[in-house]
Design a protein around this motif. Sequence first.
Motif, short mmCIF file in Angstrom:
data_model
loop_
_atom_site.label_atom_id
_atom_site.label_comp_id
_atom_site.label_asym_id
_atom_site.label_seq_id
_atom_site.Cartn_x
_atom_site.Cartn_y
_atom_site.Cartn_z
N GLU A 156 0.77 -1.20 0.08
CA GLU A 156 0.01 0.02 0.04
C GLU A 156 0.92 1.08 0.03
O GLU A 156 0.60 2.19 -0.60
N ASN A 157 1.96 1.27 0.73
CA ASN A 157 2.77 2.40 0.64
C ASN A 157 3.77 2.58 -0.59
O ASN A 157 3.94 3.69 -0.82
N LEU A 158 3.71 1.52 -1.03
CA LEU A 158 4.50 1.42 -2.47
C LEU A 158 3.45 2.17 -3.45
O LEU A 158 4.03 3.08 -4.19
N PHE A 175 1.22 4.16 -2.70
CA PHE A 175 1.16 5.78 -2.27
C PHE A 175 2.42 6.44 -3.13
O PHE A 175 2.12 7.41 -3.56
N LEU A 176 3.30 5.81 -2.92
CA LEU A 176 4.82 6.21 -3.64
C LEU A 176 4.47 6.65 -5.05
O LEU A 176 5.12 7.63 -5.54
N LYS A 177 4.08 5.50 -5.71
CA LYS A 177 3.86 5.45 -7.20
C LYS A 177 2.87 6.59 -7.48
O LYS A 177 3.28 7.18 -8.61
N LEU A 234 2.15 9.31 -6.00
CA LEU A 234 3.27 10.58 -5.63
C LEU A 234 4.15 10.83 -6.78
O LEU A 234 4.04 11.92 -7.39
N GLU A 235 4.76 9.78 -7.21
CA GLU A 235 5.79 9.93 -8.30
C GLU A 235 5.05 10.21 -9.64
O GLU A 235 5.53 11.25 -10.27
N ILE A 285 4.22 13.89 -9.76
CA ILE A 285 5.46 14.85 -10.00
C ILE A 285 5.73 14.57 -11.41
O ILE A 285 6.11 15.69 -12.07
N ASP A 286 5.62 13.26 -12.03
CA ASP A 286 6.00 13.19 -13.42
C ASP A 286 5.14 14.08 -14.26
O ASP A 286 5.54 14.40 -15.35
N ILE A 288 1.36 16.53 -4.51
CA ILE A 288 2.44 16.92 -3.72
C ILE A 288 2.08 17.96 -3.01
O ILE A 288 2.82 18.29 -1.90
N PHE A 342 1.10 17.61 0.52
CA PHE A 342 2.12 17.54 1.61
C PHE A 342 2.71 18.81 2.01
O PHE A 342 3.42 19.11 3.18
N GLN A 400 -5.77 16.46 1.34
CA GLN A 400 -4.84 15.72 2.35
C GLN A 400 -5.59 14.45 2.65
O GLN A 400 -5.23 13.29 3.03
N GLN A 429 1.60 8.44 6.11
CA GLN A 429 1.89 8.42 4.72
C GLN A 429 2.24 9.98 4.38
O GLN A 429 3.10 9.99 3.51
N GLU A 444 9.86 13.25 -1.34
CA GLU A 444 10.25 14.43 -2.33
C GLU A 444 11.54 15.06 -1.68
O GLU A 444 12.20 15.81 -2.87
#
Lengths: 242, 192
Positions: free
Chosen positions: A57-59, A61-63, A65-66, A69-70, A94, A97, A107, B15, B23
């Motif tokens: 799940e956290n992965l 989330f990071l994907k 987010l990425e 950004i991309d 982004i 946060f 959020q 999270q 970031e």
Amino acid sequence: MATENDILLVEKYFDDELTAVEKEQVMQRVAMDVQFKTLFDQEKVLIRAIRHQGLRENLTFLKTLESNIDQQTPASRSFKWYYLAAALAGTLAIVTFLVNRPDDPQQLFQSYFKPYPNVFEPTVRGTEATTPRAEAFQAYEQGDYAKAAEQLEALYVQHPEPEVLMLLGNTNLMLGHITEAENNFITLNHEYDGLDVPAQWYLSLCYLKRGEVQHARTLLKKIEGTENSYASKAKELLEKLN
Amino acid sequence: MLQNEIIEKIRSGGQAELGVIYEEHRKEFLQWISKEYHCSSDDGKDIYQLTILIFYDNIRQGKLEHLVSSVKTYLFGIGKNIALENMRKEKRYTPINQETWLNEYVADESGQGTDDSFFEFAKKALVKLGQPCQQLIELFYYEKKSIAEIASSMHYKNGETAKNQKCKCMARLRKLFEIEMTKPQNVVNHGY
């Protein structure tokens, strides 16, 4: 057959509620008692699966987010644009946060949105997906949302099934295609039975993502009144929105 | 912010903190890893995501309590290990497979005695468990939140209620696991 006491003992072992001596005794039983070892190994594999799920799940989330950004163009990465986007309360995660407000809809969306698990046809490790349906579901499970969107969309045209629509809606949400996701969940809610409450939950998250807090509230109140497992989450989210 | 304050923030947060850390060091990490290991931008991102996951997990598991170096140095160290381990296994540079990596990461820590097919049954059982049980046991076993913290965040009356609920959820999960194992297509000659 495992006894209640043994189950309790194993649970306490993994929850770190035993003394060093008691732990040693458990290990001795694992070495000598086959049935107890079975119980012990079973608990270990269950905790392994729980940890795997959390990491995954956290992965995801990071994907997400990425990919947000991309999605910014090179020009938009300039300092000026970045803060302009923040000022406009843009849709990029982004910004979520950077804007450190606990009740900010963006959020809250980020905290509460977790893609619906593929409970319909889980991918079995080591087996290759051989049908378009299995391929689409596998892409979804692996977090390849661009591929999943394309395949689920094609699949839905041929086989308009609620589970396909549920995953498609989630895929669109992951990709930031809010209007498409919203349409998917509205259709799912109105035209099919069985996934109404989850569809309403994700629809409320679409509204939240857009900043349409009142719409989100109305739906969440509806979910809160049900006996579905989403009711407690809806209640919690409503409290944060109020 | 002091290095150890960052650790405390991650330990007590969620999270959102993970995103902030991601970031903060992303650009520098991606530049470094592509230069050092000649990997593509996408591969670099895959390694960076796993790096952040380990950093977060080490703090949650209590393996990282104090930093003797900067967060950046710590992250670069993890990234280097992931890249080198991947190269060692594959004998040459190959893009990392995050799904395989995750499976191996949780397998390594549980050591001997568990089997891949059982792990698959456990994952299926977990999916079928549903909410709020899934969230509760994840908070307990993955996020390593205390029962008191879980009671507060999930609005249980008190710690005792949350603890009881956690035990009930685990009991249900064991039952679902047994059902998965005894399905005709899953019955093989195994030790369980």
